[in-house]
Motif scaffolding. Structure first.
Motif, PDB file in Angstrom:
ATOM      1  N   UNK A   1      55.185  36.802  10.749  1.00  0.00           N
ATOM      2  CA  UNK A   1      55.302  35.685  11.695  1.00  0.00           C
ATOM      3  C   UNK A   1      54.679  36.099  13.032  1.00  0.00           C
ATOM      4  N   UNK A   2      53.769  35.273  13.552  1.00  0.00           N
ATOM      5  CA  UNK A   2      53.134  35.612  14.821  1.00  0.00           C
ATOM      6  C   UNK A   2      54.125  35.422  15.980  1.00  0.00           C
ATOM      7  N   UNK A   3      53.868  36.079  17.134  1.00  0.00           N
ATOM      8  CA  UNK A   3      54.849  36.071  18.235  1.00  0.00           C
ATOM      9  C   UNK A   3      55.213  34.683  18.738  1.00  0.00           C
ATOM     10  N   UNK A  94      50.320  23.924  11.867  1.00  0.00           N
ATOM     11  CA  UNK A  94      51.160  24.762  11.007  1.00  0.00           C
ATOM     12  C   UNK A  94      51.769  25.898  11.824  1.00  0.00           C
ATOM     13  N   UNK A  95      53.103  25.950  11.838  1.00  0.00           N
ATOM     14  CA  UNK A  95      53.838  26.969  12.599  1.00  0.00           C
ATOM     15  C   UNK A  95      54.491  27.895  11.589  1.00  0.00           C
ATOM     16  N   UNK A  96      54.094  29.145  11.596  1.00  0.00           N
ATOM     17  CA  UNK A  96      54.520  30.110  10.591  1.00  0.00           C
ATOM     18  C   UNK A  96      56.036  30.216  10.506  1.00  0.00           C
ATOM     19  N   UNK A  97      56.576  30.034   9.284  1.00  0.00           N
ATOM     20  CA  UNK A  97      58.019  30.137   8.976  1.00  0.00           C
ATOM     21  C   UNK A  97      58.853  29.071   9.672  1.00  0.00           C
ATOM     22  N   UNK A  98      58.232  28.134  10.391  1.00  0.00           N
ATOM     23  CA  UNK A  98      58.952  27.053  11.060  1.00  0.00           C
ATOM     24  C   UNK A  98      58.696  25.721  10.352  1.00  0.00           C
ATOM     25  N   UNK A  99      57.441  25.418  10.086  1.00  0.00           N
ATOM     26  CA  UNK A  99      57.098  24.172   9.402  1.00  0.00           C
ATOM     27  C   UNK A  99      55.741  23.674   9.868  1.00  0.00           C
TER      28      UNK A  99
END
Length: 329
Positions: A1-3, A94-99
């Protein structure tokens, strides 16, 4: 997951509404339990709603970037702009691990949904011939149990602690490990201690923390002497917190004053190094959890009252500290 995705993830699991410039805003709400038809109950469910407009009372992601990375506002905007350019493709963000946000709707990722809704929100068929009073008691019990489990999972996956955010004190009755689908690349540094100079940081480009021997039980006085040899970043006069080796015996309930949660031992050690520079009057310890996460705490007490007192003492340096209740092992 990016910061930046990590900042958004942490804000939502703490039910903090957030503005995403040039995108809109995200907010977590709870949908009440509903009896859709005879003998069928839909339990309460937490949902993330999306709005195309921004709201002044919401926290801006640019503010979180600036404060967590010690950048000024212009630099934070530049970091956010690079992230948005990479996250937006063909009108879909697209937000990593968020949706992802598409066609004016937010679709939550499995990782976020499992934290917000640890109890299965699928409709439940109630037993036949139940009285109205029994139905009401069942609904109330489901709401209370779901809320308690949700708070436990959220606090355990609170990946990072930021000195500028306001957070409620949450005392958790039992640690509930949450298992999210492992979609994070193995070479990605996770947590607020990851550098913000690029959207994704690999271990080759990340500064390596000083190696710390496992099971260290250095007394608080020795740690204070060591911290004095490091460069002084602020003059602190806060009282020294007691060591983790308190009078709480194994098997008894302990109250930990936690200041951060991290996904790797390397990130936890980096944070401890930074925390010692912030306040060298405190001692810092690691608490491994069953789900692979590592909590960083400053003290362990036998009573919740004493833990809250110690939390207030260290709030000048770590305002987001919170109390975690668990049986000492």
């Amino acid at each position: 997951m990016d910061p930046i995705s990590m900042l958004i993830f942490n804000a939502l699991v703490r039910r903090q509404s957030i503005n995403l410039p040039d995108i809109g805003s995200l907010k977590v709400i709870m949908r009440a339990p509903v009896i859709e038809k005879k003998s069928v109950l839909t339990p309460p469910v937490n949902l993330v709603i999306y709005a195309e407009s921004e709201f002044p009372e919401f926290t801006s992601i640019v503010t979180l970037i600036a404060q967590s990375s010690n950048k000024d506002e212009a630099q934070a905007w530049e970091i956010y702009g690079r992230w948005l350019a990479a996250a937006r493709t063909d009108g879909v963000v697209r937000i990593d691990s968020v949706g992802e946000i598409r066609d004016g709707r937010f679709l939550a990722a499995a990782e976020l949904n499992e934290i917000l809704n640890p109890v299965n929100p699928a409709p439940v068929k109630l037993p036949r011939q139940m009285e109205i009073r029994q139905i009401l008691l069942w609904v109330i019990g489901a709401v209370v149990a779901g809320g308690a489990i949700s708070i436990g999972a959220i606090t355990l996956l609170n990946h990072s602690t930021y000195p500028y955010e306001e957070e409620e004190q949450i005392t958790v009755t039992e640690a509930i490990p949450a298992t999210a689908s492992d979609s994070t690349p193995k070479d990605t540094a996770i947590g607020p201690d990851a550098p913000f100079d690029s959207p994704v940081v690999t271990p080759e480009t990340q500064p390596q923390p000083a190696e710390k021997s496992a099971g260290s039980t250095t007394p608080a006085a020795t740690r204070t002497t060591t911290a004095e040899a490091a460069p002084k970043t602020a003059s602190k006069t806060a009282p020294t917190a007691p060591s983790a080796n308190s009078s709480v015996a194994a098997g008894q309930t302990g109250y930990y004053v936690v200041i951060g949660t991290y996904s790797t031992d390397e990130n936890a050690n980096k944070f401890i190094g930074q925390a010692k520079k912030t306040d060298n009057t405190l001692t810092f310890h690691k608490l491994p959890l069953g789900n692979g996460k590592i909590m960083v705490y400053t003290s362990l007490s036998a009573s919740e009252q004493e833990a809250n007192r110690l939390k207030r003492q260290c709030s000048a340096s770590f305002p987001d500290a919170w109390v975690f209740k668990r049986r000492v092992r």
